[in-house]
Design an enzyme around this catalytic site. Structure first.
Site, PDB file in Angstrom:
ATOM      1  N   ARG A  38       0.833  -1.272  -0.029  1.00 45.35           N
ATOM      2  CA  ARG A  38      -0.009  -0.175  -0.242  1.00 45.35           C
ATOM      3  C   ARG A  38       0.613   1.092   0.157  1.00 45.35           C
ATOM      4  NH1 ARG A  38      -5.470  -1.014   3.751  1.00 45.35           N
ATOM      5  NH2 ARG A  38      -6.556  -2.000   2.057  1.00 45.35           N
ATOM      6  N   LYS A 198     -18.001 -17.439   3.001  1.00 41.02           N
ATOM      7  CA  LYS A 198     -19.530 -17.689   3.135  1.00 41.02           C
ATOM      8  C   LYS A 198     -20.145 -16.862   2.011  1.00 41.02           C
ATOM      9  CE  LYS A 198     -19.823 -17.517   8.267  1.00 41.02           C
ATOM     10  NZ  LYS A 198     -20.290 -16.880   9.226  1.00 41.02           N
ATOM     11  N   GLY A 353      -9.614  -9.041   0.330  1.00 42.79           N
ATOM     12  CA  GLY A 353      -8.653  -9.207   1.082  1.00 42.79           C
ATOM     13  C   GLY A 353      -7.699 -10.388   0.929  1.00 42.79           C
ATOM     14  N   GLY A 376     -12.657  -4.230   1.379  1.00 40.67           N
ATOM     15  CA  GLY A 376     -13.933  -4.047   1.407  1.00 40.67           C
ATOM     16  C   GLY A 376     -14.072  -2.899   0.143  1.00 40.67           C
TER      17      GLY A 376
END
Ligand code: ADP
Ligand code: MG
Length: 396
Positions: A38, A198, A353, A376
């Site tokens: 980053r 999920k 992520g 996100g």
């Protein structure tokens, strides 16, 4: 995608003091930066503004401090940034205050400082207007290059853009162009590979992608719910029976429109989804999953089918590992898909992520068209949501 927002290229920073919001929320290990991806991603904007005579202060958050917390100081980041730029980057003792305002006013063209962790003040996450004004003190312009935080309406990402003339940084522009591009005009056939733990956390991503893709491949823990919906037993796997109807709806929508849906045809099962289960792991057809075992990865026949659609696709979006990749014995599917994407001629975009982590661990990030720096934020963009940090920047 034509990028409509005002960018740093529209700003003449000469003689101006510019506040640059970056996302330096990086992993630390023993007081040092463990992954500087980053930080390196912010360098083009920093270099451009410096070369054009701007005086810069960088602002970022790190972690989730409750008030001042020495363990979450940006000192290790200042050190690493200094190494990358080949010059020392002074760390200011705070992000706001009289002393900071005085030092900001003293900045000369070409200077560069880093403000201390902006989340030491809870007003940051509250998007407090007075705090945003305090942050803006002494500055002539604001640049947002913090893509990874653009889905948050905080004082340093959103509030401040109402106070100072605001511009998008080069990283923000690159991320929005790459991710927006696959949504708006993907070269066809367009394949989405969605894995991860999920279904429930990926429902909005699926809802947005299903109408746009030509093929959808489902892997990882979330594939178990699709297998259940298709009438297969999943043993003791991670599964969300309450999402079975949703999985069936996605299945019908993809197949009903003559599109390709790939769910696993074989899987790796283990007595437990951790190191302890590794020795006893084996490959099973989806009709033969042992009732006492858990699905931990996709199998070789499934990967062959993936390879087929990947080979035909012109655009590929990938989010979510195909198995419990943290355990080396269960990382095969994820690694193989990373390799297949790396060697494909398609436009390849990876977001999320853990998926990004897997691509970086495999050393294949450079081989992709775009690897998002925002976990996100990249998913919210794919979901079709407006990112507050982007919305706050005026159009050109
Ligand atoms: P991303 O961060 O890329 O969006 P997610 O957060 O949705 O991905 O999911 C990542 C997690 O999914 C990983 O920690 C991985 O262990 C888990 N996972 C993948 N496959 C399975 C599986 N078969 N069973 C349980 N967990 C799984
Ligand atoms: Mg994740």
């Amino acid at each position: 995608m034509t990028f409509k927002k005002r960018t740093v290229r529209d700003l003449d920073p000469k003689g101006k003091r510019v506040l640059v919001r970056v996302d330096f929320n990086v992993p630390l290990d023993k007081g040092a930066v463990a992954d500087d991806t980053r930080i390196r991603a912010a360098l083009p904007t920093i270099r451009l503004l410096q070369a054009r005579g701007g005086a810069l202060a960088l602002v970022s958050h790190l972690g989730r401090p409750k008030g001042r917390d020495a363990k979450l100081s940006l000192a290790p980041v200042a050190k690493r940034l200094g190494e990358l730029l080949g010059r020392e980057v002074p760390l200011m003792p705070d992000a706001v205050g009289q002393e900071i305002a005085r030092r900001v006013r003293a900045l000369e063209p070409g200077d560069l400082v880093l403000l201390e962790n902006v989340r030491f003040h809870r007003e940051e996450e509250e998007n407090d207007p007075a705090f945003a004004r305090a942050l803006a003190t002494g500055f002539d312009a604001y640049v947002n290059d913090a893509f990874g935080t653009a889905h948050r309406a905080h004082a340093s990402t959103e509030g401040i853009a109402r106070i100072l003339p605001a511009y998008a940084g080069l990283l923000l522009e690159k991320e929005l162009t790459a991710l927006g591009g696959i949504l708006e005009h993907p070269a066809k056939p367009f394949l989405a590979i969605i894995g991860g733990a999920k279904v429930s956390t990926k429902m909005d991503v699926l809802r947005s992608l299903v109408p746009r893709v030509d093929a959808l491949a489902i892997g990882g823990g979330m594939a178990n719910t699709f297998l259940l919906a298709a009438g297969h037993g999943v043993g003791r796997s991670l599964v969300e029976p309450e999402k079975e109807t949703e999985a069936r709806r996605v299945t019908d929508e993809v197949e009903g429109n003559g599109k390709t849906l790939l769910i696993p045809v074989d899987v790796v099962c283990a007595p437990s989804p951790d190191e302890d289960g590794a020795a006893a792991a084996g490959v099973f057809g989806v009709d033969d999953v042992p009732s006492g075992q858990a699905i931990v990865d996709v199998g070789p026949r499934t990967l062959e089918r993936y390879a087929g659609v990947i080979g035909r696709a012109k655009t590929i979006f990938w989010n979510g590992p195909l198995g419990v990749f943290e355990v080396p014995a269960f990382a095969n599917g994820t690694r193989r898909v990373a390799e297949l994407l790396a060697s494909s001629g398609a436009v390849t975009v990876v977001g999320g992520g853990e998926s990004v982590q897997a691509v970086e661990e495999a050393g294949l990030a450079e081989k992709m068209t775009h690897v998002s720096t925002g976990g996100g934020a990249s998913l919210e963009l794919i979901e079709g949501k407006t990112l507050p940090g982007v919305a706050a920047i005026p159009d050109r």
